[in-house]
Structure formats: C-alpha cells, structure tokens
Write an enzyme that holds these catalytic residues in place. Sequence first.
Site, short mmCIF file in Angstrom:
data_model
loop_
_atom_site.label_atom_id
_atom_site.label_comp_id
_atom_site.label_asym_id
_atom_site.label_seq_id
_atom_site.Cartn_x
_atom_site.Cartn_y
_atom_site.Cartn_z
N SER A 21 3.75 19.01 94.07
CA SER A 21 3.91 17.97 93.02
C SER A 21 4.34 16.51 93.62
O SER A 21 3.64 16.35 94.81
CB SER A 21 5.40 18.12 92.06
OG SER A 21 5.41 17.57 90.97
N ASN A 22 4.84 15.59 93.12
CA ASN A 22 4.97 14.34 93.65
C ASN A 22 6.15 13.64 92.97
O ASN A 22 6.90 14.36 92.07
CB ASN A 22 3.57 13.37 93.34
CG ASN A 22 3.66 13.38 91.89
OD1 ASN A 22 4.50 12.67 91.02
ND2 ASN A 22 2.58 13.88 91.47
N ARG A 23 6.43 12.31 93.45
CA ARG A 23 7.78 11.75 93.00
C ARG A 23 7.92 11.09 91.71
O ARG A 23 8.99 10.34 91.32
CB ARG A 23 8.28 10.93 94.19
CG ARG A 23 8.45 11.58 95.48
CD ARG A 23 8.73 10.61 96.72
NE ARG A 23 9.44 9.49 96.42
CZ ARG A 23 9.08 8.10 96.55
NH1 ARG A 23 8.00 7.87 97.32
NH2 ARG A 23 9.86 7.17 96.11
N SER A 24 7.00 11.34 90.94
CA SER A 24 6.92 10.66 89.42
C SER A 24 8.22 10.99 88.80
O SER A 24 8.30 12.32 88.50
CB SER A 24 5.75 10.72 88.77
OG SER A 24 5.94 10.53 87.62
N ALA A 89 1.25 10.88 86.86
CA ALA A 89 0.74 10.89 88.26
C ALA A 89 0.47 12.45 88.50
O ALA A 89 1.24 13.38 88.75
CB ALA A 89 1.93 10.84 89.27
#
Length: 212
Positions: A21-24, A89
């Site tokens: 995943s990512n930091r959104s 994102a």
Amino acid sequence: MRILVTAGPTREALDPVRFLSNRSSGKMGYALAEAAVAAGHAVTLVSGPVCLTTPEGLAAFVSVTSAEEMFATVAACLGEMDAAIFAAAVADYRPAAVAPEKIKKTGEALTLELVRTPDILGSAREPLGFRGLLVGFAAETENLRAHALDKLRRKGCDLLVANDVSQEGIGFDSDDNAATVFFADGRELAMEKAPKHALASRLLTLIETSVP
Ligand code: PMT
C-alpha cells in the site's frame, strides 16, 4: 452536478495477513468530497481503506480495498457523472499471485513478482467513454511540471492537480497541501500551502467554473 471523488490508498494483498500500500490518508479526497457536498452537489465517494469519518450528505459512499475493486466501482458509475476527481493513491502494481497461506520465512531474500493494476484515471476517457470534466492528481517527487503535463495529456484530463510529495508538511498524510493546477488549455495556477479543506474549496471553485 453529480461528482465522483476517489480517495485514499488501495491495498494489494500478498497473503492473508499482508498487503502492499502507500501513505495516503484520504484527507485530500475527503476534503474535496466535503467541499462538493457543502456546495450542493450530489457526491459519490469511492474510498480506499482510511481512518476518517465518512462525510455526511453524500449521494453514495463505496468502500473498496484493491485497485481492481476501485476500478470496477468507478466503471459502474462514471457514466452518470458530470465531473470526476481522482485523488486516490492507487497502487500501480499488485502481487502477481495472492498466497493462500501466510508466507513463511524461507531464506535471506524474498523476490516478489508484481503485475500492473488497472489505470483507473487513464481508462476514464477510453475505454470507459467518460465525457464529463476529468480531474486527475499527480503525486511527484521530482520534475513535477514535466510529469504533471505528461499525465494531463496522456490521461485526457481537463485539470491536473500536481503536488510535490517529497516536501515535509504537505502531500501524504498531512493536514496541509500545496499544489499547482495544470489546465488542458495551457493555463497553470499555483496554490500555496494551506489546510486541505481550504485547498479543496479553491479546487472545487475551479472545477465548477471549468464545466462547460
Ligand atoms: O490522501 P492524503 O494523505 O490526503 O494525500 C493526498 C495525496 C497526496 C494522495 C493526493 O493529493 C494525491 O496526489 N493523489 C494522487 C496520488 C497518486 O497516486 O498519484 P499518481 O501520480 O501516482 O497518479 C496519477 C493519477 O492517476 C491520480 O489521479 C491517481 O488517482 C490516478 N491513478 C493512478 C494509478 C492507477 N492505477 N489508477 C489511477 O486512477
């Protein structure tokens, strides 16, 4: 107007307990959805997994996990929209296979095979046939202008909101953001650092005045 907003990250499963995943945080997309509701629009919010309260007054809210699910949800409702704002994102890659059991430690290194996810924004014009106002985002760490203009043209956007996510205090998971808006007709507008809610209100005004 009927406005679609995508927000938050996607999660791409690796095994039953892990994901990429990512930091959104979803804050930018939720601020846009709230600004659009406050302005009287019928807002459909498609959200990845976030820790935010669902805004009141939405026409529809759909919670999704993966890029594939977000794509299917957007594809099902995009045709009814006057404008679509893609602030999510979305993961560009997912593991090629989801292990049915938790992956065990077997050595010092582990190689993952990743495959492309659907490009949701990039599919909006073709093959999805969307003719409304298309607003993309670009999260960049270098060459912001060149990458943003490339995305604006390649993905058929009317507006592209570019944020420099390498800067402290703006972008992913912060309460503030700063952005440059690129228009398909060549105009550019710099928006100074401000709370995401304030930036969202300004963006919404731009969107309202850009609808033919
Ligand atoms: O959620 P926050 O913590 O508030 O952070 C806000 C934000 C930094 C996430 C937001 O402002 C932002 O920049 N969102 C876009 C993030 C992104 O994925 O940018 P990108 O340059 O990788 O993608 C370009 C555009 O294509 C985006 O509109 C994205 O939603 C879309 N996309 C990307 C990949 C994909 N498979 N499908 C897509 O629709």
